[in-house]
Design a protein around this motif. Structure first.
Motif, PDB file in Angstrom:
ATOM      1  N   LEU A 450      21.999  27.929  70.050  1.00 46.53           N
ATOM      2  CA  LEU A 450      22.596  29.256  69.923  1.00 46.53           C
ATOM      3  C   LEU A 450      24.053  29.242  70.385  1.00 46.53           C
ATOM      4  O   LEU A 450      24.927  29.833  69.733  1.00 46.53           O
ATOM      5  N   LEU A 451      24.341  28.570  71.499  1.00 43.61           N
ATOM      6  CA  LEU A 451      25.723  28.484  71.963  1.00 43.61           C
ATOM      7  C   LEU A 451      26.603  27.786  70.932  1.00 43.61           C
ATOM      8  O   LEU A 451      27.739  28.194  70.688  1.00 43.61           O
ATOM      9  N   SER A 452      26.076  26.743  70.315  1.00 40.01           N
ATOM     10  CA  SER A 452      26.863  25.996  69.322  1.00 40.01           C
ATOM     11  C   SER A 452      27.209  26.856  68.121  1.00 40.01           C
ATOM     12  O   SER A 452      28.350  26.850  67.643  1.00 40.01           O
ATOM     13  N   PHE A 461      34.180  35.230  69.601  1.00 40.99           N
ATOM     14  CA  PHE A 461      33.363  35.618  70.754  1.00 40.99           C
ATOM     15  C   PHE A 461      33.231  34.483  71.765  1.00 40.99           C
ATOM     16  O   PHE A 461      32.353  34.538  72.635  1.00 40.99           O
ATOM     17  N   ALA A 462      34.084  33.473  71.665  1.00 38.37           N
ATOM     18  CA  ALA A 462      33.985  32.335  72.575  1.00 38.37           C
ATOM     19  C   ALA A 462      34.196  32.766  74.020  1.00 38.37           C
ATOM     20  O   ALA A 462      33.489  32.313  74.932  1.00 38.37           O
ATOM     21  N   ALA A 565      22.446  18.016  71.335  1.00 37.31           N
ATOM     22  CA  ALA A 565      22.810  19.434  71.344  1.00 37.31           C
ATOM     23  C   ALA A 565      23.834  19.732  72.432  1.00 37.31           C
ATOM     24  O   ALA A 565      24.754  20.536  72.241  1.00 37.31           O
ATOM     25  N   LEU A 566      23.692  19.073  73.587  1.00 35.22           N
ATOM     26  CA  LEU A 566      24.620  19.296  74.694  1.00 35.22           C
ATOM     27  C   LEU A 566      26.026  18.845  74.328  1.00 35.22           C
ATOM     28  O   LEU A 566      27.017  19.569  74.555  1.00 35.22           O
ATOM     29  N   VAL A 571      31.751  19.808  72.574  1.00 39.99           N
ATOM     30  CA  VAL A 571      32.783  19.624  71.555  1.00 39.99           C
ATOM     31  C   VAL A 571      33.169  20.961  70.937  1.00 39.99           C
ATOM     32  O   VAL A 571      34.341  21.199  70.615  1.00 39.99           O
ATOM     33  N   SER A 572      32.202  21.871  70.786  1.00 41.56           N
ATOM     34  CA  SER A 572      32.508  23.197  70.232  1.00 41.56           C
ATOM     35  C   SER A 572      33.425  23.974  71.165  1.00 41.56           C
ATOM     36  O   SER A 572      34.336  24.672  70.708  1.00 41.56           O
TER      37      SER A 572
END
Length: 854
Positions: A450-452, A461-462, A565-566, A571-572
């Motif tokens: 979800l965060l990604s 919305f970062a 995922a982490l 990176v995002s």
């Protein structure tokens, strides 16, 4: 004989004469005769005798009408039969016969007849109220047990909607709104109903389409498209626009979406026959766990997503700003506030599975839609973002129509009466924080995904997820400063693995980073205030960043899919133009220390001295090391300890990397909806290259486009090392039996070695059951019942802690390779940002040169 031959021949020639050869007058005469026959069949259809024969006769007559109309519509004007069908109103008789016969063939022929009339564009058909009533009765009352018949009937509604979109002047034949006096007499008009009133008699065509928008297949497609056409027409008809605002359109759409969301069940991780465990995950300790495959969401999720995409298309196609605002208001109140947010709030079982389910649903929603207003409503509400200013609200209210104001007031009153909890107390960010702290890998993985998706697809919305320091924008670095930072990151990567083709690998990562950043630049981050798009520093005490770094501390024993995922989330964050790299990935610009200038440069012109200063690399104190870099340094130091202890550690790492890249296809065995389940990021072809060097930032560096090369990743250089994970490829004619046995024994020994438990804080692999034996032996104590229970709990806790802190040697090696790839990826992102976002360059030199010229 000649007489009878002429009679028989003449009759055969008359019976076989094609109607296409007849003149328009003869064709019209035959058409009128068939119409009269249909009317006679209808008048005599009340008699119980011969009903089946009458139905067959009526169906044949309708088919003859269809044949004549089809031939005539394809020919040049005039079209007398089409004009007669409109003026004689034969379509009323066709409707009555089709509804009374209960014959599927009759219904099919009737739909063809109406479809031909709709497509003919003849005056007196689609703009005729009697035709509209006949068609509505046919669709509403027909027996729709057959999917084909249902699709044909809804196609008629679609055809009418398309004609209304192209010619809004025919709308009065289908749409007859009541006056205000008539509406005041309706039940619920005094404000009892919370939003809109059901007025089917005003626009029956609209309500018929609404009944089928949830259906799958042909009927659903025609209904959704037809409804879009009607809503699009609202911008050219004030009466229709007002009716859509005051009616229950928005209520029906919002409650329908909520009903589909309520049918979503728990997650299922069983194989669906199509999913295949990715190659990289198959070589980890968690290949058999539920998180190894993406969740199977089922048909209910497909139906919900199809209706949500219909919402998106509706808002995109509607040209009326007030209708769009009404839809969005109902979407927020009836779906977000009354259903979606309560489901997030009630999913407090972070250790079980409910939180993972609702976060996965929200992830799918945000990954599928890209309509800006819809996404803004969802995230603005769930993240409890600050509301619009009072000036903007006053301006909106001033330009609002009376119908829109009335609808909004009623909806607001209903929302206040419901007394639902507000995200200002517990929002999506709080739920994400709980999810990251969960011990359930499904919940952690769903939170990371979800965060990604929020950071990648909705970057505006970062800063609602990652807290920044207001008024602390990042300062531009010199080229030498950026080179020093890159040198540190790449030195950590090269210390893990000595790759001869580092330049090629890093170049491909750089292309990928440039493509990602360029896509970010195409997304508007702030339309209200351009100064809000400036990158701000991350707060040191941000809890989400701290939880991500804590998860990174246990990188080598984490589940591989969690690590992928982490690193995707990290990176995002690094790719967001709203978040600066200072303090968490790069050293704070105020902490750099530069050595004194070389005396040999004193004789150079000022501009050359300035250029030399720009390329000067600084130093910094270990206390100023960024948080992420500090964790990465500790992980790399741990790898160095293992290298010093395990003699063949380099061979094992190189072999494991070759194994992971062997036959690697990024599109095989991965979920289209979830990039986390793809193969190792950075899988690129690595041909021979020169010796590794630290990439430097060039002033004229371009912005390469495109993604990574997707080729075979087997490295020929390492095949000569004698990798224990790969058998020799040379084929011998008669290999000795002893050599085959020796290879089998060596392979079996290596397999056992890779399956050996390996503690995160250990220096070498443990023998099988060694750790478990130590744990059990250290837990011996008194034999009383009370002490035994206490000791059993201690044993269980110790075993769980040991399981969390240990993994097999093969799993650790796989995570070491992922760490190496991540260091290259994050380094490439830092260099690409310095170029595209102008976070590094020759700013000081340009200012000095300008001052000198002046």
């Amino acid at each position: 004989m000649d007489f009878w031959s002429r009679i028989i021949g003449g009759s055969r020639s008359l019976s076989t004469k094609s109607p296409r050869a007849a003149s328009p007058t003869e064709r019209l005469t035959a058409f009128k005769r068939t119409c009269n026959t249909l009317q006679q069949i209808w008048r005599s259809s009340n008699s119980p005798t011969g009903e089946q024969a009458a139905a067959v006769h009526a169906r044949n007559c309708i088919e003859r009408l269809n044949s004549v109309l089809s031939d005539e519509s394809r020919g040049p004007a005039p079209h007398p039969c089409l004009a007669y069908a409109a003026s004689s109103q034969i379509f009323v008789t066709v409707t009555k016969l089709a509804l009374s016969s209960y014959d599927e063939g009759m219904l099919r022929s009737a739909t063809i007849f109406f479809n031909t009339l709709i497509d003919s564009e003849v005056d007196g058909v689609v703009d005729n109220r009697l035709f509209a009533r006949a068609l509505v009765d046919l669709v509403r009352r027909a027996d729709k047990q057959s999917e084909d018949i249902e699709g044909r009937l809804v196609e008629l509604l679609f055809g009418v909607s398309n004609n209304i979109r192209l010619q809004p002047t025919i709308l009065p034949a289908w749409f007859a709104p009541r006056s205000d006096d008539q509406n005041s007499e309706l039940p619920g008009a005094n404000g009892v109903e919370f939003a809109g009133t059901m007025r089917k008699d005003d626009f029956p065509l609209f309500y018929l389409l609404v009944e089928y928008v949830h259906h799958a297949g042909r009927a659903g497609d025609f209904a959704r498209t037809g409804l879009l056409y009607l809503i699009e027409t609202a911008s050219r008809s004030k009466d229709l626009e007002r009716w859509l605002i005051e009616s229950d359109l928005a209520t029906l759409m919002a409650t329908g979406l909520g009903a589909l969301y309520s049918q979503l069940g728990s997650l299922s991780y069983g194989p669906d026959g199509e999913s295949e465990i990715p190659h990289i995950i198959a070589h980890s300790d968690h290949a058999q766990q539920e998180t190894a495959l993406p969740p199977v969401l089922g048909v209910s999720m497909d139906s919900f997503m199809a209706y949500l995409l219909f919402w998106q298309d509706t808002i995109d196609h509607c040209k009326s700003a007030e209708v769009v605002a009404t839809l969005l208001d109902h979407f927020q109140v009836l779906f977000l506030e009354q259903l979606l947010y309560p489901s997030l709030l009630e999913s407090s079982d972070v250790e079980g599975g409910s939180t993972a389910a609702v976060l996965t649903y929200l992830y799918r929603i945000l990954a599928s839609i890209d309509q800006e207003d819809l996404v803004h409503r969802i995230l603005h509400f769930l993240l409890a973002s600050p509301p619009d200013s009072d000036t903007q609200i006053a301006k909106k209210n001033k330009n609002m129509s009376a119908s829109r104001r009335k609808s909004l007031d009623v909806l607001t009153a209903f929302s206040e009466e419901a007394a639902r909890p507000s995200p200002s107390l517990f929002n999506l960010r709080d739920l994400a924080l709980l999810g990251l702290r969960s011990s359930n890998p499904q919940t952690v993985l769903a939170t990371l995904r979800l965060l990604s998706v929020v950071l990648q697809r909705h970057p505006s919305f970062a800063r609602s997820l990652i807290r920044t320091i207001t008024g602390h924008p990042a300062k531009q670095r010199n080229v030498g400063t950026l080179n020093a930072e890159l040198g540190q990151l790449l030195s950590m990567a090269s210390s893990i693995m000595n790759e001869p083709t580092l330049d090629k690998s890093f170049g491909n990562y750089l292309k990928d980073a440039a493509w990602t950043l360029e896509s970010r630049l195409c997304i508007s981050t702030s339309d209200k205030n351009p100064t809000e798009a400036v990158a701000l520093e991350v707060r040191r005490d941000d809890p989400i960043v701290r939880e991500l770094l804590d998860c990174l501390e246990t990188f080598f024993t984490n589940s591989l899919i969690v690590n992928l995922a982490l690193t995707e989330v990290l990176v995002s964050i690094a790719s967001s133009q709203l978040i600066a790299l200072d303090g968490w990935l790069l050293v704070d610009s105020t902490k750099y220390k530069y050595t004194t200038s070389d005396s040999s440069k004193d004789g150079l012109p000022d501009i050359l001295q300035q250029i030399h200063a720009v390329y000067q690399e600084p130093i910094w104190s270990p206390e100023d090391t960024p948080a992420l870099t500090a964790v990465l340094s500790r992980l790399v130091a741990q790898v160095q300890n293992w290298r010093n202890t395990i003699t063949d550690f380099d061979i094992l790492i190189a072999a494991r990397r070759d194994l992971l890249h062997e036959n690697d296809d990024p599109f095989k065995g991965s979920s289209e909806q979830d990039p986390i389940y793809s193969s190792t990021r950075g899988s690129v072809d690595r041909p021979p290259s020169t010796t590794p060097r630290t990439p430097q930032l060039n002033a004229d560096q371009g912005t390469p486009r495109g993604r990574r090369d997707k080729q075979n990743f087997a490295s020929p250089q390492r095949s000569i090392v004698g990798s224990p994970l790969r058998e020799p490829t040379t084929i011998r004619s008669h290999p000795p039996r002893t050599s085959s046995v020796a290879r089998s024994a060596a392979a079996e020994e290596l397999k056992k070695r890779l399956a050996t438990p390996f503690r995160r804080d250990s220096q070498s692999p443990l023998e099988p059951n060694e750790d478990a034996g130590n744990t059990l032996s250290s837990s011996l104590g008194p034999t009383t019942e009370t002490s035994a229970d206490t000791d059993n709990e201690a044993i269980i806790d110790e075993e769980q802690k040991t399981e969390q802190d240990s993994a097999t040697l093969g799993h650790v090696l796989t995570n070491v390779v992922v760490l190496y790839e991540f260091l290259l990826e994050i380094s490439a992102m830092v260099q690409a940002r310095g170029t595209l976002f102008e976070e590094a360059g020759f700013h000081d030199v340009r200012i000095s040169a300008q001052d000198s010229a002046e």
